[in-house]
Design a protein around this motif. Structure first.
Motif, PDB file in Angstrom:
ATOM      1  N   GLU A 170       0.869  -1.172   0.000  1.00 43.95           N
ATOM      2  CA  GLU A 170       0.000   0.000   0.000  1.00 43.95           C
ATOM      3  C   GLU A 170       0.904   1.220   0.000  1.00 43.95           C
ATOM      4  O   GLU A 170       2.059   1.140   0.477  1.00 43.95           O
ATOM      5  N   ARG A 173       3.425   1.919   2.859  1.00 42.28           N
ATOM      6  CA  ARG A 173       3.567   0.849   3.853  1.00 42.28           C
ATOM      7  C   ARG A 173       3.459  -0.529   3.206  1.00 42.28           C
ATOM      8  O   ARG A 173       2.828  -0.693   2.162  1.00 42.28           O
ATOM      9  N   SER A 287      -9.633  -2.332 -10.538  1.00 39.38           N
ATOM     10  CA  SER A 287     -10.350  -2.665  -9.319  1.00 39.38           C
ATOM     11  C   SER A 287      -9.453  -3.647  -8.575  1.00 39.38           C
ATOM     12  O   SER A 287      -8.230  -3.530  -8.650  1.00 39.38           O
ATOM     13  N   PRO A 316      -5.066   5.024  -8.112  1.00 41.59           N
ATOM     14  CA  PRO A 316      -5.186   6.066  -9.146  1.00 41.59           C
ATOM     15  C   PRO A 316      -4.373   7.318  -8.811  1.00 41.59           C
ATOM     16  O   PRO A 316      -4.027   8.084  -9.713  1.00 41.59           O
ATOM     17  N   LYS A 540     -14.521   9.548  -1.359  1.00 43.83           N
ATOM     18  CA  LYS A 540     -14.936   8.145  -1.202  1.00 43.83           C
ATOM     19  C   LYS A 540     -16.431   7.926  -1.376  1.00 43.83           C
ATOM     20  O   LYS A 540     -16.905   6.805  -1.258  1.00 43.83           O
ATOM     21  N   ARG A 570     -10.656  -1.096  12.954  1.00 40.33           N
ATOM     22  CA  ARG A 570      -9.555  -1.386  12.023  1.00 40.33           C
ATOM     23  C   ARG A 570      -9.018  -2.798  12.269  1.00 40.33           C
ATOM     24  O   ARG A 570      -8.727  -3.539  11.339  1.00 40.33           O
ATOM     25  N   ARG A 580     -12.794   6.305  10.670  1.00 42.06           N
ATOM     26  CA  ARG A 580     -11.856   7.204  11.351  1.00 42.06           C
ATOM     27  C   ARG A 580     -12.562   8.099  12.355  1.00 42.06           C
ATOM     28  O   ARG A 580     -11.924   8.820  13.089  1.00 42.06           O
TER      29      ARG A 580
HETATM   30  N1  COA Z   1      -4.664  -4.491   1.389  1.00 39.83           N
HETATM   31  C1  COA Z   1      -4.411  -3.852   2.540  1.00 39.83           C
HETATM   32  N2  COA Z   1      -4.889  -2.636   2.846  1.00 39.83           N
HETATM   33  C2  COA Z   1      -5.672  -2.041   1.938  1.00 39.83           C
HETATM   34  C3  COA Z   1      -6.000  -2.643   0.712  1.00 39.83           C
HETATM   35  C4  COA Z   1      -5.449  -3.929   0.451  1.00 39.83           C
HETATM   36  N3  COA Z   1      -5.713  -4.576  -0.676  1.00 39.83           N
HETATM   37  N4  COA Z   1      -6.787  -1.800   0.012  1.00 39.83           N
HETATM   38  C5  COA Z   1      -6.965  -0.706   0.769  1.00 39.83           C
HETATM   39  N5  COA Z   1      -6.286  -0.857   1.924  1.00 39.83           N
HETATM   40  C6  COA Z   1      -6.181   0.106   3.009  1.00 39.83           C
HETATM   41  C7  COA Z   1      -5.583   1.402   2.505  1.00 39.83           C
HETATM   42  O1  COA Z   1      -4.170   1.360   2.552  1.00 39.83           O
HETATM   43  C8  COA Z   1      -6.137   2.387   3.506  1.00 39.83           C
HETATM   44  O2  COA Z   1      -5.373   2.260   4.693  1.00 39.83           O
HETATM   45  P1  COA Z   1      -5.056   3.515   5.632  1.00 39.83           P
HETATM   46  O3  COA Z   1      -6.283   3.669   6.455  1.00 39.83           O
HETATM   47  O4  COA Z   1      -3.884   3.042   6.426  1.00 39.83           O
HETATM   48  O5  COA Z   1      -4.768   4.678   4.759  1.00 39.83           O
HETATM   49  C9  COA Z   1      -7.515   1.829   3.833  1.00 39.83           C
HETATM   50  O6  COA Z   1      -7.476   0.450   3.460  1.00 39.83           O
HETATM   51  C10 COA Z   1      -8.644   2.498   3.081  1.00 39.83           C
HETATM   52  O7  COA Z   1      -8.419   2.256   1.693  1.00 39.83           O
HETATM   53  P2  COA Z   1      -9.214   3.032   0.548  1.00 39.83           P
HETATM   54  O8  COA Z   1     -10.631   3.169   0.979  1.00 39.83           O
HETATM   55  O9  COA Z   1      -8.976   2.345  -0.739  1.00 39.83           O
HETATM   56  O10 COA Z   1      -8.643   4.471   0.592  1.00 39.83           O
HETATM   57  P3  COA Z   1      -7.289   5.065   0.039  1.00 39.83           P
HETATM   58  O11 COA Z   1      -7.212   6.425   0.626  1.00 39.83           O
HETATM   59  O12 COA Z   1      -6.149   4.145   0.223  1.00 39.83           O
HETATM   60  O13 COA Z   1      -7.552   5.206  -1.539  1.00 39.83           O
HETATM   61  C11 COA Z   1      -8.889   5.615  -3.490  1.00 39.83           C
HETATM   62  C12 COA Z   1      -8.654   5.947  -2.019  1.00 39.83           C
HETATM   63  C13 COA Z   1     -10.122   6.306  -3.985  1.00 39.83           C
HETATM   64  C14 COA Z   1      -7.676   6.067  -4.282  1.00 39.83           C
HETATM   65  C15 COA Z   1      -9.022   4.082  -3.602  1.00 39.83           C
HETATM   66  O14 COA Z   1     -10.039   3.647  -2.743  1.00 39.83           O
HETATM   67  C16 COA Z   1      -9.317   3.570  -4.970  1.00 39.83           C
HETATM   68  O15 COA Z   1      -8.504   3.511  -5.845  1.00 39.83           O
HETATM   69  N6  COA Z   1     -10.502   3.106  -5.182  1.00 39.83           N
HETATM   70  C17 COA Z   1     -10.877   2.487  -6.417  1.00 39.83           C
HETATM   71  C18 COA Z   1     -12.116   1.773  -6.121  1.00 39.83           C
HETATM   72  C19 COA Z   1     -12.138   0.362  -6.486  1.00 39.83           C
HETATM   73  O16 COA Z   1     -11.214  -0.239  -6.916  1.00 39.83           O
HETATM   74  N7  COA Z   1     -13.331  -0.184  -6.258  1.00 39.83           N
HETATM   75  C20 COA Z   1     -13.645  -1.540  -6.537  1.00 39.83           C
HETATM   76  C21 COA Z   1     -15.014  -1.651  -7.144  1.00 39.83           C
HETATM   77  S1  COA Z   1     -15.029  -1.079  -8.833  1.00 39.83           S
END
Ligand code: COA
Ligand code: AMP
Length: 645
Positions: A170, A173, A287, A316, A540, A570, A580
């Motif tokens: 990620e 991290r 995705s 993205p 989001k 979490r 959060r």
């Molecule tokens: N493994 C471990 N952790 C993960 C993870 C994975 N596969 N996917 C997300 N997380 C973690 C993120 O690191 C984040 O952790 P943090 O709280 O320490 O920052 C947390 O989960 C929330 O993730 P997310 O909601 O994805 O937020 P983000 O700020 O990391 O990214 C976007 C925001 C909009 C860039 C991202 O959500 C995104 O690209 N979304 C695309 C949506 C998508 O693919 N949807 C699927 C259906 S089409």
């Protein structure tokens, strides 16, 4: 006005069996089905009974047999590591056969379950297809879930083998998967016999012989060198291909079961007619394989149709910047891009003028598809202006596996109405009913339901829970599948999706149950009761906010308790919950009969106009919601998303 779509939709309505029998001709059957739809089987009927086939054969072997073995099947691109690798159909056959051989050596047979807990790496796709080759049922668990969520899936699926990676990447991290896997197996009653671990160089895991943990690459390399041949196991069309767990209205996830035959027929039809893709085209679904979108359009849909699919590890934005999507589109000549609106909102926030896109040649792109949550018209228009291609919103669910409502550009693009994912696809008869089950007039909001039977490709049931499937989806509106979405159909037949009718929220395209989050918050020793609601967020879509009432005598600092509750969610659900904000209230607003006024809390949090419910027990409780929100640092009006046109 008559058009290609109307013709095709009417053809399906007139003779559904003829329609689907024709679509089924695009699939290789070891033995053809003796019926197209049998209403007497399963919960609501079954598709293609008597048919014998194999999904892996249709995704790989048949393309190799047809002489397309040297064409690109899967392109892996990691914005996290810089890796880029092309796997042809020949390569894919070699890799998948080797993984299938490893699984077979571990005793995996037709019908056995295999849990896959992996980041976006090629081994995850090979593993899914290897299960399909053996007739084993895979269950992919998204990497952002915590150990407890993985444990509940292990218990439900009773997996013989788990395939995991040592870590995920990620931004900023490294997520160590192995400790999460260990904790999940310790928590689960149903222990897998073996764990296969893909060792990633960023963080290797210690493997224990005692716990039957094996190095994935070591075993696969041996099978590759032996060139072991593993034939595709013949499975019935009605046999399950996979279970995909999704949020339900309780903490217990629902295992959506997808069959083998109907799934292939529906996806193959959709690739051509909805997405307008043909063999040799390049499709990129940004995705995750942990979600249904990833199952259907990173893995199975494109490969069934011989379309090259891109497997992308990254975000993205921030990996390294908001230009990553355009780099991938240019470099691999992507024809159709599919992602969630949240990804575009994130790109737009970081690069409002789209400057990263200007220096790229995006001429290969024919369309952008969005799904997973409501596409706000502002984002949709921004994307259209930036890319100069049709931006297609389409509506579907984990349960349906493919689009219920879409703009089928492969048939003929229909005019876009921002805010609407357009029109029902063949197979889906979408109706709008009031709470009493009576059809409502066009333009009137109601429950969106689908007349039974559901088309091929949709869930057949919930894993080992037919009754739960009936109760959740079929009981309230007899003769229909309840989508749990509310919306309306306009005079032109365009469908508009407005809100969920249950406790599900969509956060960054991820589906969350606020009820399940409440269950976790309530386990904190200082919490007497709580409500979790989805509050609109500029990037989001929605994020969950917790409103807590503390037990009498809970006298530690509020900030400490709030942080502990955030940490608890979490730890139990995972970072994907994006939880959060936990706020403390003296009491929860309730009706006199004790029902928590979640809808009104949400309206206050979203800054919408709201009225004091006549049945409220104590009006001051709602005032306190506003006061507490105002004081909260995480709450800011600029976080609001513009859904209104
Ligand atoms: N493994 C471990 N952790 C993960 C993870 C994975 N596969 N996917 C997300 N997380 C973690 C993120 O690191 C984040 O952790 P943090 O709280 O320490 O920052 C947390 O989960 C929330 O993730 P997310 O909601 O994805 O937020 P983000 O700020 O990391 O990214 C976007 C925001 C909009 C860039 C991202 O959500 C995104 O690209 N979304 C695309 C949506 C998508 O693919 N949807 C699927 C259906 S089409
Ligand atoms: P999931 O099962 O995670 O795909 O989530 C399905 C839910 O996401 C649907 O029931 C809708 O609430 C929402 N959803 C998916 N696509 C759309 C869309 N195009 N417009 C509005 N909501 C959508």
């Amino acid at each position: 006005m008559p058009n290609r779509y109307t013709d095709v939709y009417e053809q399906w309505k007139r003779e559904p069996d003829v329609f689907w029998a024709k679509a089924a001709e695009d699939i290789d059957w070891f033995k053809p089905p003796h019926s197209v739809f049998d209403p007497h089987q399963g919960v609501y009927g079954r598709w293609f009974d008597g048919g014998v086939t194999n999904t892996c054969h249709n995704c790989i072997d048949r393309h190799v047999i047809a002489g397309r073995g040297r064409e690109a099947a899967v392109i892996f691109d990691s914005a996290m590591t810089g890796a880029s690798q092309i796997y042809t159909f020949d390569d894919l056959l070699l890799e998948v056969t080797a993984v299938a051989a490893v699984l077979k050596n571990l005793g995996v047979e037709k019908g056995d379950r295999v849990v896959i807990y992996m980041p976006m790496i090629p081994e995850a796709v090979f593993s899914m297809l290897a299960c399909a080759r053996l007739g084993a049922i895979h269950s992919v668990v998204f990497g952002g879930f915590a150990a407890q969520e993985l444990a509940s899936r292990l218990d439900s699926a009773r997996a013989k083998v788990v395939i995991a990676a040592s870590c995920g990447l990620e931004p900023g991290r490294i997520v160590a998967y192995k400790p999460l896997l260990d904790a999940a197996i310790d928590l689960a009653d149903a222990k897998p016999a073996y764990c296969l671990v893909v060792q990633r160089e960023q963080l290797r895991a210690d493997l224990s012989e005692e716990r039957h943990e094996l190095d994935f690459a070591e075993l696969v390399t041996v099978e590759k060198s032996k060139k072991t041949e593993i034939a595709c196991v013949a499975v019935a069309a009605v046999d399950p291909l996979y279970i995909l767990y999704t949020s339900g209205t309780t903490g217990k996830p629902k295992g959506v079961v997808r069959d083998s035959g109907g799934h292939m027929v529906a996806l193959q039809w959709s690739i051509r007619n909805i997405y307008g893709l043909r063999a040799g085209d390049v499709s990129w679904t940004a995705s995750d394989i942990g979600w249904v979108v990833g199952h259907s359009y990173i893995v199975y849909g494109p490969l069934l149709a011989g379309v090259t699919t891109i497997l992308f590890e990254g975000k993205p934005v921030g990996t390294p910047d908001a230009g990553t999507f355009w780099r991938v589109v240019e470099h691999y000549r992507v024809n159709v891009l599919f992602t969630a609106p949240t990804a575009f909102r994130a790109i737009r926030r970081d690069d409002p003028d789209g400057t990263f896109a200007f220096s790229r040649d995006l001429s290969s792109l024919r369309a952008l598809f969005l799904a997973g949550e409501r596409a706000d018209p502002e984002t949709l228009r921004w994307a259209e202006k930036l890319l100069h291609v049709p931006v297609i919103d389409h509506w579907w669910q984990t349960e349906t596996g493919w689009a219920i409502v879409a703009n089928p550009i492969g048939l003929e693009p229909l005019p876009v109405k921002p805010g609407s994912p357009t029109v029902p696809m063949p197979g889906f008869s979408v109706e709008v009913l009031d709470d009493a089950g009576k059809a409502v007039e066009p333009g009137i909001l109601g429950n969106l339901v689908i007349r039974l039977p559901l088309p091929p490709g949709c869930l057949t049931t919930f894993w080992e829970a037919d009754d739960r499937f009936r109760e959740t989806c079929l009981q309230e509106f007899p003769g229909y599948y309840k989508t749990a979405d509310a919306g309306f159909v306009d005079d032109d037949g365009y469908v508009f999706i407005m809100a969920r009718t249950d406790d599900i929220i969509n956060c960054a395209g991820h589906r969350l149950s606020t009820g399940a989050l409440e269950e976790v918050c309530a386990t904190h020793p200082d919490v007497a009761e709580c409500a979790v609601v989805g509050v609109s967020d500029a990037i989001k879509g929605q994020v969950p906010y917790g409103f807590l009432v503390l037990k009498n005598g809970a006298n530690r600092a509020a900030s400490i308790i709030q942080q502990e509750v955030v940490d608890l969610v979490r730890q139990r659900v995972g970072p994907v919950a994006s939880f959060r904000t936990a706020l403390i209230l003296p009491k929860l607003p309730k009706t006199r009969s004790g029902k928590i006024l979640r809808g009104t809390i949400q309206k206050i949090a979203d800054g919408e106009t709201w009225t004091m419910p006549a049945t409220i027990d104590d009006p001051s409780a709602l005032d306190m919601v506003a006061v507490v929100l105002q004081k909260s640092l995480s709450f800011h009006p600029s976080n609001k998303i513009a859904y209104k046109q």
